[in-house]
Motif scaffolding. Structure first.
Motif, short mmCIF file in Angstrom:
data_model
loop_
_atom_site.label_atom_id
_atom_site.label_comp_id
_atom_site.label_asym_id
_atom_site.label_seq_id
_atom_site.Cartn_x
_atom_site.Cartn_y
_atom_site.Cartn_z
N VAL A 182 0.87 -1.18 0.00
CA VAL A 182 0.00 0.00 0.00
C VAL A 182 0.91 1.23 0.00
CG1 VAL A 182 -1.72 1.30 1.31
CG2 VAL A 182 -1.84 -1.21 1.20
N THR A 183 0.71 2.08 -0.99
CA THR A 183 1.61 3.23 -1.11
C THR A 183 0.95 4.54 -0.70
OG1 THR A 183 0.96 3.44 -3.42
CG2 THR A 183 2.96 2.17 -2.96
N GLU A 184 -0.37 4.61 -0.81
CA GLU A 184 -1.08 5.82 -0.40
C GLU A 184 -2.41 5.45 0.21
OE1 GLU A 184 -0.86 9.33 -3.42
OE2 GLU A 184 -0.30 7.49 -4.50
N VAL A 185 -2.85 6.32 1.10
CA VAL A 185 -4.10 6.03 1.80
C VAL A 185 -4.89 7.31 2.02
CG1 VAL A 185 -2.92 6.21 4.04
CG2 VAL A 185 -5.04 4.91 3.88
N ALA A 186 -6.21 7.19 1.88
CA ALA A 186 -7.12 8.29 2.26
C ALA A 186 -8.04 7.72 3.32
CB ALA A 186 -7.90 8.79 1.06
N SER A 218 -3.70 11.08 7.38
CA SER A 218 -4.72 11.40 6.38
C SER A 218 -6.00 11.85 7.08
CB SER A 218 -5.01 10.17 5.51
OG SER A 218 -6.17 10.36 4.74
N TYR A 219 -6.37 11.12 8.08
CA TYR A 219 -7.61 11.48 8.80
C TYR A 219 -7.49 12.87 9.42
CZ TYR A 219 -11.08 11.44 12.54
OH TYR A 219 -12.10 11.77 13.39
N ALA A 220 -6.33 13.13 10.00
CA ALA A 220 -6.11 14.45 10.61
C ALA A 220 -6.19 15.55 9.55
CB ALA A 220 -4.77 14.48 11.33
N ALA A 221 -5.84 15.20 8.32
CA ALA A 221 -5.87 16.17 7.22
C ALA A 221 -7.20 16.11 6.47
CB ALA A 221 -4.70 15.90 6.27
N GLY A 222 -8.25 15.66 7.11
CA GLY A 222 -9.58 15.67 6.51
C GLY A 222 -9.77 14.63 5.44
N GLY A 223 -8.96 13.59 5.47
CA GLY A 223 -9.14 12.49 4.52
C GLY A 223 -8.32 12.64 3.26
N ALA A 224 -7.34 13.54 3.28
CA ALA A 224 -6.51 13.75 2.10
C ALA A 224 -5.64 12.52 1.81
CB ALA A 224 -5.61 14.97 2.32
N TRP A 225 -5.35 12.28 0.57
CA TRP A 225 -4.45 11.20 0.19
C TRP A 225 -3.08 11.43 0.81
CZ3 TRP A 225 -5.50 6.61 -1.77
CH2 TRP A 225 -6.73 6.43 -2.41
N THR A 226 -2.55 10.38 1.40
CA THR A 226 -1.30 10.49 2.16
C THR A 226 -0.40 9.32 1.81
OG1 THR A 226 -2.55 11.53 3.96
CG2 THR A 226 -0.40 10.58 4.53
N GLN A 227 0.86 9.64 1.63
CA GLN A 227 1.80 8.57 1.28
C GLN A 227 2.10 7.66 2.47
OE1 GLN A 227 5.38 9.79 -0.82
NE2 GLN A 227 4.19 8.98 -2.55
N VAL A 228 2.24 6.38 2.16
CA VAL A 228 2.71 5.43 3.17
C VAL A 228 4.18 5.22 2.89
CG1 VAL A 228 2.44 3.10 4.11
CG2 VAL A 228 0.45 4.31 3.19
N GLU A 229 5.00 5.54 3.86
CA GLU A 229 6.45 5.47 3.67
C GLU A 229 6.88 4.06 3.26
OE1 GLU A 229 10.45 6.08 6.37
OE2 GLU A 229 8.57 6.97 7.06
N SER A 230 7.63 3.97 2.22
CA SER A 230 8.13 2.65 1.83
C SER A 230 9.37 2.35 2.66
CB SER A 230 8.45 2.62 0.34
OG SER A 230 9.57 3.45 0.09
N ILE A 231 9.50 1.09 3.03
CA ILE A 231 10.58 0.72 3.97
C ILE A 231 11.83 0.32 3.18
CG2 ILE A 231 11.12 -0.75 5.96
CD1 ILE A 231 8.58 1.03 6.17
#
Lengths: 377, 377, 377, 377
Positions: free
Chosen positions: A209-213, A364-377
């Motif tokens: 998973v690379t991004e999440v809203a 993302s939730y804190a930002a009102g549901g904006a698309w947010t990157q999931v850091e790749s390890i």
């Protein structure tokens, strides 16, 4: 074992899973911060007093100093908040770990644990037990084999109904802990349930998973936290999906379910009927794949103890992970090296990714549901 | 009837639905832009040549001028793009309308149609046929009755598998039209399927969708449009939800499904098994409600022609709407007034909201999936 | 139409089925023994008074004497006891018949009807409607194709729950008639439901029941008749099976279900989900065959009006028989000859066999459940 | 343990079941008639050589003579034919028994065992494991509570598909044994599977089967025995039913299923989904009862280790019996007395009734399917 004294629910599952295939003996431990309770638990487990320790530090040091009958691994079944420090201690002195999920509560700490595991060449199993089911293994193999073509859509759910009532006001200890704003807060439903759906998605598809809203709300009013989360996901290969995590989906049982759609077929599995998998190829009728059927992959057959029509459930899936770890420990002790099996037990990397996923979703939730990157390890 | 000449699939469904309860006769029409084809269709329907018109304008004018045996309503089953102008014409001269969905392709036009309907006191049925099912009616009644408590989460899907292959390259007329970037473009999957899931959500819950975050992707590569959409929804009462619309969900049948979770219970219905409803109250075991059972609401009983265990399907649900419209037309013609029944057939307002929903979702998608308001009507 | 006046339930189903595909018009009839009621029914059906007759004899004679607009067939929907005399009259003057099931109540009478049909080359459809379902047709075709190998076991049920209460004491007219010892007596459950399971078994397998052992008992105490029957069956090819017929299986819906096991695979169908068929081949996973899927036989495709995921139910199955009869009548009127289609509508032979089956079962029951031969026709 | 050496399938299940709740240790045994194999098995189980015996007689005598660490019970997992003599020996010297089913192969022997058990006041568990499932326990309790009213019809099946191929010709050891005319002959399918369906019927309903009519046939041609049986049953309260036992029902999984119909409701359970029970009360909608739900009886809750939505399967059901026996053994050793729990583990009486049932069915079959009395014990 660290943790697992009187009243600790999940520890009993770990112990049952250990016994199932008869590959483990619990020979040392700290079962409670309260020494008395710890001794009570130890006695019940027939562990000699000399190997019941006052705390995990004492245990790590004493056990690492033993010449014989030394522990092969430590099982960590304390509350999540203490996983990091305990795991770090044991990893630091070279002891393999089987740790309950989620790994820990901060990405930085998760990464540090992974780095210790990698450096030490240690075995670290994170008990995302649902990936231990035979049919989940088969699903993962089918995706790897290309039976679904290119994965395009993933619909994952862990929407349980367990907390549809205000159990936290009725003296229900698990509910109290899981809805305490001071423990996990709104992230609770994601840490507790969302990480299972996340890990299952990754395990079955082989994608990240690379991004999440993320969107959260509250089903049970007057609860101190949000108890429901609806997420959209973007995956590493461009696939899209959604993930629903809930602790208060009225009438649902455990509610873990995954559907994967590719351009050549689809798969569906749900935990309430774990020994079946629905496979829909593009060029023929939907098929019901059943655990124990002769046409399943070795991945599934390996974890089928009885056979077709003989349901294996939650404990057996859990035990599958334990037995894989036992095999790994033996392999490592015999050959000084060890290669993680393909589609084998979840490990510290799964843990890091899980923590990263939850942190991203909360951002993302804190930002009102904006698309947010999931850091790749 | 306007539209419905040779090869027009949905028109045949409308005609079957009309016949089922024997409340309609088709007595006039324009069945094709091609007069010859129109006559062929008319002959098959045993309609006298004098009432087969060259175009909808001629039809509207001639029919409105008739003294006797005048049409009570016109059925519009042309392609969506022409709904607006045809409907406007007939509404303008005071003729009731039964119109295939979606209503039209622009919100401004939709609103104009609604305004004509309201001004004329006319009957306008938009055939969102799935809300005609007895068990969907019962679901809507249960929510209105408070059986679910306050609605908190809605999970809606219309994820069909019909276009998992590149049918548009194999001479499949419907596929060609529905994947043509010049006709509906990427919005196709939302207009065609998404509006059904949207309307069903609204019908069952009585709530409106107020905000949407939309994500689209492509399952079938080399298709000219996006064929899959994953949406998050916010509802007028604060509930949250997700909506998945797809034309290429491999192996799915029609794939219309809704689950509604409240703080006192949940409901689940899916179109592949339309005569059952799963109801999970908070204080007892899940119940299987079956069409025809004695304990169902009058809303469900009214639309049960045979009884328990005698499946009624797609045509019967469609016919339910037609028969309700017949009742409405009679009531209006007898009393000069007419009050829309509670939980009755979908109308022009549903059409406006559907167009508004799709437009909002497409704006969200264009904005990278940002939360976007759905205009309230 | 003979029968079908006010309150006659099944007649309305016949009329709906006729309308569905628009192949029939009701133009003459005797709708009740009471002339007034008959006229009321006729008026509602828009039939001119001149073709409403005082009784079936008058109707048969007048209609057979007509030069034009003569009836093509008569539909008999009276109570079973009168089928024989009515059918005999119309057959005697060469009129095709569509007759509700069961055919009649005595084997000798059934055989006489068959002999009249054969002699006259007439079309006789007995509306065992369940064999009209697309997926039942497909099942029958698969067996004929050898997909199951040699049929070895048949498990058939028509165990409905409709009469689990003493409805006959609550003014329920159907219950009163069906539990009246003077009408059908203990044989009621076999005539009403058992013949459907029997015909379905024969239709799907192509085999005949040659011997039966019957056991009956009473579920609802104080009922005047036995309301439950458990039978063992022997089939013409040596296969074995069981048949359960009940009107009081608590909680069951309609309860019609068949499973056929061969040495190369099995099939299962049940009426509560008529658009699916479970097929288990010996050499691969179970398959879910769905109505409308592209890989189905022409037998199934012919009776799929809409397509995959668009449920067709009880009326559509009934209509399938009617439309097949319409085709047959047309073919016969055009070519003076007519060949019954393979896997087509049930006919007088099915009726004879059904009566023979019930008579044999009742003899077995009277003999304490002894194995009893079913007369071959 | 007597039996359970290399290759003995069911013994491993017994051992897993013992471990699951950690109430047993295997401390002595004869694992094979071949002393070498016996030692190999013993070593794997970490049993000291001194307690590995040459045969069961030696074991019984040595163990009964021990002063301390004496066995509390012996587990008999040899082939059925030897159960009688082994059990008799151990019972004769007062040792409790856990014995695999069926009890033995002759009614006279079965009765003798029962008489020894009764005389000695010993604990004898026959591992009809399916009655160990939580939801089967709940079903039995509901019937006892009168939730179904008076039981009227029982439909039981154990129709497995495992032997649809001629496995006995492919070196499949279990198939060879179970289709050997010299071992169990045609009665094999009844001893192996039929007794489970029979015991389940009795356990759930609390009724006894008093008469049986049996029909057998062969699904897999060229097999040395009949592999399919269809039976009609008469129960002690006048209820009727049917029982289908098969080893070659193509495509079936394990195929154990029971449906019980009373005059106030019905219950259905099947082994492929053991954690659910369908309950249809006469006065309300069908209910899905799930293992772990708060509204279940203590009988079900007692055997729910994790909770709602956490499937427990075959091993857990088996373990339930073992743990009940452990409780019984402890109770007896503490108080010198012991009362069998209501709805507890199956015992020697179940064994006697099972053998009696099979013998009666085989007599019926030999008599052409005539109704045959089942001797009451």
């Amino acid at each position: 074992m660290v943790g697992g004294g009187p009243g600790a629910g999940i520890a009993e599952t770990h112990r049952t899973a250990m016994r199932l295939d008869d590959r483990y003996a619990i020979i040392a431990g700290v079962f409670s911060r309260d020494p008395e309770k710890s001794l009570i638990a130890a006695k019940k487990l027939r562990i000699p007093e000399e190997r019941v320790y006052s705390d995990y530090v004492a245990m790590a040091e004493a056990e690492s100093g033993r010449k014989d009958n030394r522990i092969d691994a430590v099982v960590i079944v304390t509350q999540t908040a203490s996983h990091y420090e305990i795991a770090r201690k044991f990893l630091g002195i070279g002891i393999n770990i089987i740790c309950d999920k989620p790994l820990c509560l901060k990405l930085a700490e998760a990464k540090e644990l992974k780095s210790l595991v990698d450096k030490g060449g240690l075995i670290f199993c994170l008990t995302h037990n649902y990936s231990g089911y035979a049919m989940v293994r088969h699903a993962a193999r089918m995706v790897r084999n290309g039976d679904l073509g290119k994965v395009k859509v993933v619909q994952a759910e862990h929407a349980s109904g367990w907390a549809i009532k205000l159990l936290e006001r009725e003296g229900h200890p698990q509910a109290a802990w899981r809805t305490d704003p001071g423990v996990l807060g709104d992230a609770s439903v994601l840490y507790d349930l969302g990480t299972h759906a996340h890990q299952l998605s990754r395990f079955v598809t082989g994608l990240e998973v690379t991004e999440v809203a993320a969107e959260m709300n509250q089903i049970v009013e007057n609860r101190a936290i949000k108890d429901n989360a609806n997420l959209l996901l973007r995956f590493s290969n461009g696939a899209r999906g959604s993930l629903w995590a809930s602790m208060a989906a009225a009438g649902n049982e455990h509610g873990l379910r995954i559907r994967v759609y590719g351009d050549r077929g689809s798969l569906a599995w749900h935990h309430e009927d774990p020994h079946h998998l629905l496979y829909c190829p593009v060029d023929g009728p939907p098929q019901i794949l059943a655990q124990g059927a002769e046409w399943l992959s070795p991945d599934a057959q390996r974890w089928t103890r009885v056979g077709l029509g003989h349901p294996e459930g939650f404990f057996e899936a859990f035990a599958n992970l334990y037995t894989e770890v036992a095999d790994a420990i033996l392999a490592k002790s015999e050959s000084k090296t060890w290669v993680k099996a393909d589609l084998g037990f979840p490990d510290v990397t799964d843990g890091v990714r899980g923590v990263s996923f939850v942190e991203s979703a909360m951002r993302s939730y804190a930002a009102g549901g904006a698309w947010t990157q999931v850091e790749s390890i």
